[in-house]
Design a protein around this motif. Structure first.
Motif, short mmCIF file in Angstrom:
data_model
loop_
_atom_site.label_atom_id
_atom_site.label_comp_id
_atom_site.label_asym_id
_atom_site.label_seq_id
_atom_site.Cartn_x
_atom_site.Cartn_y
_atom_site.Cartn_z
N GLY A 111 0.76 -1.24 0.00
CA GLY A 111 0.00 0.00 0.00
C GLY A 111 0.80 1.29 0.00
N ASP A 112 0.10 2.38 -0.34
CA ASP A 112 0.72 3.68 -0.61
C ASP A 112 1.86 3.47 -1.61
OD1 ASP A 112 -1.09 4.96 0.96
OD2 ASP A 112 0.32 5.58 2.51
N ASN A 113 1.51 2.76 -2.67
CA ASN A 113 2.47 2.47 -3.72
C ASN A 113 2.83 3.74 -4.49
OD1 ASN A 113 2.09 -0.51 -3.28
ND2 ASN A 113 0.02 0.03 -3.95
N ILE A 114 1.81 4.58 -4.72
CA ILE A 114 2.05 5.89 -5.29
C ILE A 114 1.48 6.93 -4.33
CG2 ILE A 114 2.04 5.06 -7.66
CD1 ILE A 114 -0.81 6.22 -7.95
N PHE A 115 2.02 8.13 -4.43
CA PHE A 115 1.52 9.25 -3.62
C PHE A 115 0.66 10.10 -4.53
CE2 PHE A 115 2.37 13.15 -0.90
CZ PHE A 115 1.60 12.69 0.16
N GLY A 116 -0.65 9.80 -4.51
CA GLY A 116 -1.55 10.35 -5.51
C GLY A 116 -1.48 11.86 -5.69
N SER A 117 -1.33 12.59 -4.61
CA SER A 117 -1.33 14.05 -4.70
C SER A 117 -0.08 14.61 -5.37
CB SER A 117 -1.48 14.67 -3.30
OG SER A 117 -0.42 14.25 -2.46
N SER A 118 0.91 13.75 -5.62
CA SER A 118 2.15 14.22 -6.25
C SER A 118 2.24 13.83 -7.73
CB SER A 118 3.37 13.63 -5.52
OG SER A 118 3.48 14.18 -4.22
N THR A 119 1.16 13.32 -8.30
CA THR A 119 1.17 12.97 -9.71
C THR A 119 -0.18 13.28 -10.34
OG1 THR A 119 1.44 11.17 -11.31
CG2 THR A 119 0.55 10.57 -9.15
N ASN A 120 -0.18 13.73 -11.57
CA ASN A 120 -1.43 13.96 -12.29
C ASN A 120 -1.72 12.84 -13.28
OD1 ASN A 120 0.44 14.45 -14.27
ND2 ASN A 120 -0.02 16.64 -14.50
N ASP A 121 -1.01 11.73 -13.17
CA ASP A 121 -1.24 10.58 -14.04
C ASP A 121 -0.94 9.31 -13.24
OD1 ASP A 121 -1.25 8.54 -15.93
OD2 ASP A 121 -0.40 9.80 -17.51
N ALA A 122 -2.00 8.76 -12.63
CA ALA A 122 -1.81 7.59 -11.76
C ALA A 122 -1.24 6.41 -12.53
CB ALA A 122 -3.15 7.21 -11.13
N ALA A 123 -1.71 6.19 -13.75
CA ALA A 123 -1.24 5.04 -14.53
C ALA A 123 0.26 5.11 -14.78
CB ALA A 123 -2.00 4.96 -15.85
N GLU A 124 0.74 6.28 -15.18
CA GLU A 124 2.17 6.45 -15.45
C GLU A 124 2.98 6.21 -14.17
OE1 GLU A 124 5.33 9.78 -17.18
OE2 GLU A 124 3.18 10.20 -17.17
N SER A 125 2.50 6.71 -13.05
CA SER A 125 3.21 6.52 -11.78
C SER A 125 3.24 5.04 -11.38
CB SER A 125 2.56 7.35 -10.68
OG SER A 125 2.75 8.72 -10.92
N LEU A 126 2.14 4.33 -11.61
CA LEU A 126 2.10 2.90 -11.29
C LEU A 126 3.12 2.14 -12.12
CD1 LEU A 126 -1.77 2.34 -11.02
CD2 LEU A 126 -0.11 2.21 -9.15
N PHE A 127 3.21 2.46 -13.41
CA PHE A 127 4.19 1.78 -14.27
C PHE A 127 5.61 2.02 -13.76
CE2 PHE A 127 0.99 1.54 -17.82
CZ PHE A 127 1.08 0.18 -18.00
N LYS A 128 5.89 3.23 -13.32
CA LYS A 128 7.23 3.54 -12.84
C LYS A 128 7.49 2.90 -11.47
CE LYS A 128 7.72 7.85 -15.43
NZ LYS A 128 7.81 9.33 -15.37
N ALA A 129 6.49 2.94 -10.60
CA ALA A 129 6.66 2.38 -9.25
C ALA A 129 6.89 0.87 -9.31
CB ALA A 129 5.44 2.70 -8.40
#
Length: 395
Positions: A111-129
């Motif tokens: 959990g808290d894999n991405i920090f949603g408030s720091s990205t405007n593209d959740a999908a892109e952040s998930l791919f990078k994380a």
């Protein structure tokens, strides 16, 4: 002669029109009319089922609280000498180092894999994380924390998306038999949250246990935030989820056809209230911050104790806690803050946890799980290994 001249003129006219239309298509319309020449890619699947190795071991890497941003998001709570060159890429590098050093059989993101408030593209952040996990080709699975949904996807969309990523074994929710067609399955809808599911681990190849479950992994959605009686609090695991958990546990043990229960582990994000209130039978590791949990006690501990098969639960959320505490015979272990964009403490290294299950060796056969061990590693020069402990033994 005149007729021949007209035919030539018509042919030249038609040729010019054809050439003009082709040029127009190439210059103006091709991007919209031509199907992309990129290869269509399908999800890459890991070898299934999950199973123990021929040496009787199954190793899990727990990654808690990556808090990934855009990939270049700045670090928090690091030394001033590290700040200028520190970003999400430090998290990526740490994950790659852990995979290379430990060579796990499975990766669990809690959990808290991405920090949603720091990205405007959740999908892109998930791919990078999750990039290092996908690049490794290892099977992996994830649950959500309280920050993942703060960008461009709902919790349902996040779990659906994560389930479609390469080598992911994550599920939006449990699969049940379709009442209209017994040959098909559908996602359970009568359950709270998204990301409730279980994975079975089979015995080693070439042995009698190769075709049966010897170890279970349960994943639960502990929610994000809620308002209870006017008070804002963190989420919690609901009764519908506990009902499913009890049923899944009972079903696995009935399928086992053996007198002994199948040992299991649980993975979720937000700690339960008893971790705050105690009392612990034992504590092993660092207890550095106040436990942030829900004000609602939904009976998770009582359920796990009554089930008897869950020997340890692995959580995140409180980044400065990395301890394992024993409550009524069940261990609750923090992963410790893994990600550099999540809060921490300057000079206190980011860390990850490893879990090792070992089968008991019979005369000519691997028997059931004998021990469950754990340890942690720091993201320092030597990936320092520390706090090795035995969580459970069959004896």
């Amino acid at each position: 002669m005149q007729s021949s001249t007209k035919w030539i003129q018509s042919f030249i006219y038609l040729t010019l029109i054809t050439i003009s239309l082709n040029l127009l298509h190439i210059l103006l319309l091709s991007d919209r009319l031509i199907i992309s020449h990129h290869k269509i890619t399908l999800k890459k699947h890991p070898d299934l089922p999950l199973r123990f190795n021929s040496d009787g071991t199954f190793k899990i890497l727990q990654v808690a609280d990556m808090h990934y941003g855009t990939g270049l998001t700045r670090c928090r709570d690091v030394l001033s000498s590290e700040f200028d060159s520190c970003s999400d890429l430090n998290t990526t590098r740490f994950l790659k180092r852990m995979i290379e050093a430990e060579k796990p059989d499975f990766i669990a993101f809690t959990g808290d894999n991405i920090f949603g408030s720091s990205t405007n593209d959740a999908a892109e952040s998930l791919f990078k994380a999750f990039g290092p996990a996908m690049d490794s080709g290892l099977p992996w699975a994830a649950v959500l924390g309280n920050h993942d949904q703060e960008s461009t996807m709902t919790r349902e969309e996040l779990m659906s998306f994560i389930s479609l990523m390469d080598y992911s074994l994550s599920q939006p929710n449990p699969l049940i038999q379709d009442p209209t067609d017994p040959t098909k399955q559908q996602i359970m809808t009568e359950i709270d949250g998204f990301g409730n599911y279980d994975l079975s681990v089979w015995g080693p190849p070439g042995y009698q246990s190769a075709n049966q479950t010897v170890f279970n992994l349960f994943f639960l959605d502990s929610g994000d935030r809620a308002v209870v009686d006017g008070f804002r609090t963190y989420g919690w695991i609901k009764e519908s989820q506990l009902n499913w958990l009890r049923g899944a546990s009972k079903g696995h043990n009935q399928e086992n056809h053996q007198s002994q229960e199948i040992p299991s582990l649980a993975f979720f994000h937000i700690p339960i209230p008893e971790i705050r209130s105690g009392p612990f039978r034992e504590v092993f590791g660092e207890y550095r911050e106040h436990v942030a949990c829900s004000i609602v006690n939904s009976g998770v501990l009582k359920t796990l104790v009554s089930m008897g098969d869950v020997k340890a639960a692995f959580i995140g959320h409180d980044h400065l806690n990395d301890f394992c505490g024993n409550l009524n015979g069940v261990w609750f272990c923090y992963g410790g803050g893994f990600g550099y964009h999540g809060y921490g403490r300057a000079g206190w290294s980011r860390r990850g946890r490893v879990i090792l299950a070992q089968l008991k060796k019979g005369k000519n056969e691997w028997l059931g799980v004998e021990t469950i061990k754990t340890w942690k590693r720091l993201d320092d020069e030597n990936l320092t290994k520390f706090d090795q402990q035995i969580l459970w033994t069959s004896s």
